[in-house]
Design an enzyme around this catalytic site. Structure first.
Site, PDB file in Angstrom:
ATOM      1  N   GLN A  69       0.795  -1.220   0.000  1.00 48.79           N
ATOM      2  CA  GLN A  69       0.000   0.000   0.000  1.00 48.79           C
ATOM      3  C   GLN A  69       0.835   1.281   0.000  1.00 48.79           C
ATOM      4  OE1 GLN A  69      -2.629  -1.775   3.319  1.00 48.79           O
ATOM      5  NE2 GLN A  69      -4.033  -0.477   2.190  1.00 48.79           N
ATOM      6  N   HIS A 125       0.803  -9.383   4.682  1.00 53.20           N
ATOM      7  CA  HIS A 125      -0.317  -8.438   4.629  1.00 53.20           C
ATOM      8  C   HIS A 125      -0.911  -8.480   3.220  1.00 53.20           C
ATOM      9  CE1 HIS A 125      -2.167  -4.705   6.593  1.00 53.20           C
ATOM     10  NE2 HIS A 125      -2.819  -4.882   5.464  1.00 53.20           N
ATOM     11  N   ASN A 160      -1.970 -10.891   8.432  1.00 51.77           N
ATOM     12  CA  ASN A 160      -2.992  -9.857   8.609  1.00 51.77           C
ATOM     13  C   ASN A 160      -4.344 -10.364   8.103  1.00 51.77           C
ATOM     14  OD1 ASN A 160      -3.713  -6.932   9.133  1.00 51.77           O
ATOM     15  ND2 ASN A 160      -4.311  -7.118   6.983  1.00 51.77           N
ATOM     16  N   GLU A 161      -5.309 -10.404   8.999  1.00 54.91           N
ATOM     17  CA  GLU A 161      -6.710 -10.658   8.644  1.00 54.91           C
ATOM     18  C   GLU A 161      -6.921 -11.881   7.741  1.00 54.91           C
ATOM     19  OE1 GLU A 161      -8.118  -6.960   6.996  1.00 54.91           O
ATOM     20  OE2 GLU A 161      -8.128  -5.973   8.940  1.00 54.91           O
TER      21      GLU A 161
HETATM   22  C1  BGC Z   1      -6.452  -3.784   6.037  1.00 55.63           C
HETATM   23  C2  BGC Z   1      -5.743  -2.592   5.471  1.00 55.63           C
HETATM   24  C3  BGC Z   1      -6.750  -1.644   4.841  1.00 55.63           C
HETATM   25  C4  BGC Z   1      -7.693  -1.184   5.934  1.00 55.63           C
HETATM   26  C5  BGC Z   1      -8.703  -0.135   5.513  1.00 55.63           C
HETATM   27  C6  BGC Z   1      -7.714  -3.429   6.794  1.00 55.63           C
HETATM   28  O1  BGC Z   1      -8.654  -4.429   6.646  1.00 55.63           O
HETATM   29  O2  BGC Z   1      -5.585  -4.528   6.842  1.00 55.63           O
HETATM   30  O3  BGC Z   1      -4.781  -3.022   4.572  1.00 55.63           O
HETATM   31  O4  BGC Z   1      -6.156  -0.580   4.196  1.00 55.63           O
HETATM   32  O5  BGC Z   1      -8.406  -2.304   6.380  1.00 55.63           O
HETATM   33  O6  BGC Z   1      -9.684  -0.626   4.703  1.00 55.63           O
END
Ligand code: BGC
Length: 451
Positions: free
Chosen positions: A60, A155, A199-200
């Site tokens: 990003q 990520h 991440n997530e």
């Molecule tokens: C993610 C980020 C994203 C942010 C805002 C999160 O779910 O980890 O990468 O930019 O949300 O939408």
């Protein structure tokens, strides 16, 4: 005939009752904001060792992440809003020193960033010394400036070679990610205490394999569950491997969970409650239940933005996102609202894991800079309330340090405390007015800490 209808209606009512009883009752929590005064003094409830930070991720912000699944995805027409491509992004790769100064101006003590796997390991059997040196320099600069590095190992992005062998759809591919994680850990574990593995995972699995908005763009519910299982396995294997390495006992390794609540628009609508109950299980319950049993984590990283209200309609698609009247004026440009009560609910939910919590992401897309101030005030109030109720929260990391490439939304969303001018060759960063409350809070915290 009359008896038929009496029996049918009674059966429907009874079945709805049973279904509702089995579903978790939705908690439509509302604070009376008119009676709550929020200023920087709220920070006096926070522990002295609290982490204050900002976050980014490699794809990003860094620029030139061209060798991963997202770069390929961005080349497919229609996948990203306005046809945007991450491209040079914020050129954070070259401007990291300047960006660390921006963090210093905020007063924060932590920076969460991700290591771009595709830059470290551009091909299956090839490691890039240049990339390793780069991250070492970033870590050293952060430490020299008094900021703790917090590393995310994954990520959203996969190197192309890993994508092409079937990424996390195939269980035997997990070993490649574990080996990469071990490689990075051995390089940096002496300097870095906080580690986020993936991440997530639920976003990777659900948005990539069910909704198809993220790569690999599939629509397969069975595969979604398979990928979720594999991601938990990947996390657990990384956790166990790193913990067994020298220095493993000293570091904190976390699981980063995006919590989002699915709330029925009409409390008593059984269809809405069934759909919300299922989505809540898919998005939150599945992973959290597994974590509760296996406990492969030293902390839970909570990423929280908002909730989603779902409303039944008689025409397709039958269920739709709908913003309740009391939140209409609080709508962000991501089609969700400022709902700080949900942050408090999420903190309570993850506290059931009985491990320390670090808020690894929380933030708002707000190009007009009109809602971020109220967002910060209310969410930090919820955080304080949780801390005062003895929920063990150790840190708050704001998303994001600066505007950046917001995945399928391209550059349209503005999450930064710093605005980035993407039309200017220098990619100039400017502190947003709404960042003031964040800076006040952090400064107040730093002053109290010295006393
Ligand atoms: C993610 C980020 C994203 C942010 C805002 C999160 O779910 O980890 O990468 O930019 O949300 O939408």
């Amino acid at each position: 005939m009359k008896t038929f209808w009496v029996i049918t209606i009674s059966l429907i009512v009874v079945s709805c009752g049973i279904i509702l009883a089995f579903l978790q009752p939705p908690e439509d929590l509302r604070f009376n904001w008119d009676n709550i005064i929020i200023d920087s003094s709220l920070v006096s409830s926070f522990p002295k060792s609290f982490l204050w930070g900002t976050a980014t991720s490699s794809h990003q912000v860094e620029g030139n992440c061209n060798n991963n699944n997202w770069a390929r995805w961005e080349n497919i027409p229609g996948k990203i809003l306005n046809g945007d491509k991450a491209g040079l992004a914020c050129d954070h790769w070259n401007k990291y020193k300047e960006d660390i100064q921006l963090m210093k101006q905020l007063g924060v003590n932590t920076y969460r960033f991700s290591i771009e796997w595709s830059k470290i390991q551009p091909r299956m059997n090839e490691y890039s010394q240049e990339a390793i040196d780069h991250y070492e320099q970033v870590i050293d600069e952060l430490i020299a400036q008094g900021i703790q590095p917090m590393i995310t190992l994954h990520h959203f992005t996969n190197p192309l070679w890993f994508e092409d062998i079937g990424q996390f759809e195939i269980e035997s591919n997990i070993q490649y990610f574990v080996n990469f994680s071990e490689f990075i850990f051995k390089k940096f574990s002496k300097k870095v205490t906080y580690w986020c593995v993936i991440n997530e995972s639920e976003v990777v699995a659900i948005v990539g394999h069910l909704f198809g908005f993220f790569p690999p763009g599939r629509h397969n519910i069975f595969q979604t569950f398979q990928v979720m299982k594999n991601l938990i396995k990947a996390h657990t294997q990384v956790y166990n491997r790193l913990k067994a390495l020298p220095g493993g006992e000293k570091v904190m390794i976390g699981f980063v969970k995006n919590v989002m609540q699915f709330d029925p628009y009409n409390y008593w609508n059984p269809v809405e409650r069934i759909v919300c109950g299922f989505l809540d299980y898919l998005w939150n319950g599945f992973m959290l239940n597994k974590l509760k049993v296996e406990k492969p984590l030293d902390f839970i990283g909570l990423n929280y933005y908002s909730h989603v209200n779902l409303k039944f309609q008689f025409t397709p698609p039958f269920i739709n996102v709908a913003i309740p009247p009391e939140e209409q004026h609080l709508k962000t440009t991501m089609n969700y609202t400022v709902y700080a009560e949900g942050f408090y609910r999420a903190l309570k939910l993850v506290s059931e894991l009985n491990v320390p919590i670090i808020v690894t992401e929380n933030g708002i897309a707000d190009p007009s800079d009109t809602l971020r101030d109220i967002y910060l005030r209310r969410y930090l109030y919820s955080l304080k309330k949780a801390i005062e109720e003895n929920i063990d929260v150790r840190g708050y990391i704001f998303w994001s340090l600066m505007d950046n490439f917001e995945w399928m939304e391209g550059y349209s969303q503005k999450f930064g405390l710093y605005e980035v001018n993407f039309n200017d060759a220098n990619l100039t960063r400017t502190l947003r007015k709404s960042a003031k409350f964040f800076v006040d809070i952090v400064n107040k915290f730093n002053t109290l800490k010295k006393e």
